[in-house]
Design an enzyme around this catalytic site. Structure first.
Site, PDB file in Angstrom:
ATOM      1  N   ARG A 105      85.090  35.000   9.372  1.00  0.00           N
ATOM      2  CA  ARG A 105      86.169  35.928   8.984  1.00  0.00           C
ATOM      3  C   ARG A 105      87.531  35.270   9.196  1.00  0.00           C
ATOM      4  O   ARG A 105      88.501  35.580   8.538  1.00  0.00           O
ATOM      5  CB  ARG A 105      86.108  37.213   9.821  1.00  0.00           C
ATOM      6  CG  ARG A 105      85.205  38.289   9.251  1.00  0.00           C
ATOM      7  CD  ARG A 105      85.258  39.554  10.083  1.00  0.00           C
ATOM      8  NE  ARG A 105      84.833  39.331  11.459  1.00  0.00           N
ATOM      9  CZ  ARG A 105      85.643  39.374  12.518  1.00  0.00           C
ATOM     10  NH1 ARG A 105      86.909  39.655  12.396  1.00  0.00           N
ATOM     11  NH2 ARG A 105      85.164  39.151  13.726  1.00  0.00           N
ATOM     12  N   CYS A 116      79.486  31.336  17.619  1.00  0.00           N
ATOM     13  CA  CYS A 116      78.474  31.686  18.629  1.00  0.00           C
ATOM     14  C   CYS A 116      77.080  31.663  18.012  1.00  0.00           C
ATOM     15  O   CYS A 116      76.146  31.098  18.571  1.00  0.00           O
ATOM     16  CB  CYS A 116      78.785  33.053  19.240  1.00  0.00           C
ATOM     17  SG  CYS A 116      80.296  33.012  20.220  1.00  0.00           S
ATOM     18  N   HIS A 134      76.699  37.550  24.513  1.00  0.00           N
ATOM     19  CA  HIS A 134      78.089  37.868  24.155  1.00  0.00           C
ATOM     20  C   HIS A 134      78.705  38.779  25.215  1.00  0.00           C
ATOM     21  O   HIS A 134      78.069  39.727  25.690  1.00  0.00           O
ATOM     22  CB  HIS A 134      78.137  38.584  22.794  1.00  0.00           C
ATOM     23  CG  HIS A 134      78.471  37.670  21.659  1.00  0.00           C
ATOM     24  ND1 HIS A 134      77.687  37.562  20.534  1.00  0.00           N
ATOM     25  CD2 HIS A 134      79.530  36.831  21.467  1.00  0.00           C
ATOM     26  CE1 HIS A 134      78.250  36.687  19.703  1.00  0.00           C
ATOM     27  NE2 HIS A 134      79.361  36.229  20.237  1.00  0.00           N
ATOM     28  N   GLU A 187      71.731  38.407  23.035  1.00  0.00           N
ATOM     29  CA  GLU A 187      71.391  38.169  21.631  1.00  0.00           C
ATOM     30  C   GLU A 187      69.918  37.792  21.484  1.00  0.00           C
ATOM     31  O   GLU A 187      69.400  36.991  22.255  1.00  0.00           O
ATOM     32  CB  GLU A 187      72.269  37.047  21.050  1.00  0.00           C
ATOM     33  CG  GLU A 187      73.766  37.338  21.094  1.00  0.00           C
ATOM     34  CD  GLU A 187      74.179  38.510  20.208  1.00  0.00           C
ATOM     35  OE1 GLU A 187      73.363  38.942  19.371  1.00  0.00           O
ATOM     36  OE2 GLU A 187      75.319  38.988  20.359  1.00  0.00           O
TER      37      GLU A 187
HETATM   38  N1  PCA Z   1      83.201  33.971  20.312  1.00  0.00           N
HETATM   39  C1  PCA Z   1      83.079  33.585  18.927  1.00  0.00           C
HETATM   40  C2  PCA Z   1      83.164  32.080  18.941  1.00  0.00           C
HETATM   41  C3  PCA Z   1      83.684  31.705  20.278  1.00  0.00           C
HETATM   42  C4  PCA Z   1      83.561  32.931  21.088  1.00  0.00           C
HETATM   43  O1  PCA Z   1      83.780  33.018  22.293  1.00  0.00           O
HETATM   44  C5  PCA Z   1      81.860  34.184  18.230  1.00  0.00           C
HETATM   45  O2  PCA Z   1      81.439  35.284  18.607  1.00  0.00           O
HETATM   46  O3  PCA Z   1      81.317  33.570  17.313  1.00  0.00           O
END
Ligand code: PCA
Length: 207
Positions: free
Chosen positions: A89, A142, A166, A79
């Protein structure tokens, strides 16, 4: 280098979280020149960022890589930016459902990752691991955690490098979904994060 590596607990319909699984595999491993600290964060609007900021204040790391799961993504997503927005959501694990809200009322609109994002992606691709630079960490926990840590580090003028990665679903998670979803096995995800850690110690410039 003191490195704090975090993941998240399961949320939504899934009973595991790929980022937590990666943390469990990597904790206790040794990386040259790295003192590794790990934590798993609650998927909770208040407790998640709170736990991360406390860890940062206690450990005083040189770098923080925060990991989370993004079901539906095909590649490890480095990111680049966190935005000052909460727009969930689904409710978090504490039942909070935020819409069109800012994270920090007086905060910047966005913060850029201070990790070597480009060289991390290049290193993964060179090693045969699907990876991409991502311009959106979403508007759920996140993104919030990435925003809050970068806001904290900037506010307190800390030199700590920090950012967010991610991870896709694991194969067993993809198989449990009704729609067909992409996935990546745990070994490949772990190798990808190990390569990112290596980039932290070898690359000085941030980009
Ligand atoms: N993914 C979520 C929150 C916790 C996670 O592992 C997100 O992409 O915001």
């Amino acid at each position: 280098m003191r490195l704090l590596l975090t993941g998240f607990e399961p949320f939504g319909k899934q009973d595991i979280n790929s980022s937590e699984q990666v943390i469990q595999q990597l904790e206790g491993k040794s990386f040259e020149g790295v003192e590794l600290f790990t934590a798993v964060l609650p998927v909770d609007r208040f407790d998640g960022p709170d736990k991360l900021l406390r860890k940062i204040m206690n450990i005083q790391p040189d770098a923080v890589i925060s990991l989370g799961q993004a079901g539906g993504r095909h590649a490890i997503s480095i990111e680049r930016v966190a935005v000052n927005l909460l727009d969930y959501r689904i409710p978090d694990n504490g039942g909070n459902l935020e819409t069109d809200k800012t994270i920090q009322v007086d905060g910047a609109d966005a913060y850029f990752s201070t990790l070597p994002t480009r060289s991390m992606v290049n290193s993964l691709l060179e090693n045969g691991i699907p990876a991409e630079l991502s311009l959106s960490a979403g508007a759920f926990l996140c993104n919030q955690v990435m925003y809050e840590m970068l806001h904290h580090l900037k506010t307190f003028k800390q030199p700590t490098k920090a950012g967010f990665i991610h991870l896709p679903f694991l194969p067993e998670q993809a198989a449990s979904e009704t729609a067909v979803r992409p996935s990546m096995n745990l070994e490949t995800q772990c190798k990808g994060i190990e390569l990112c850690i290596q980039q932290l110690s070898t690359v000085k410039a941030v980009g």
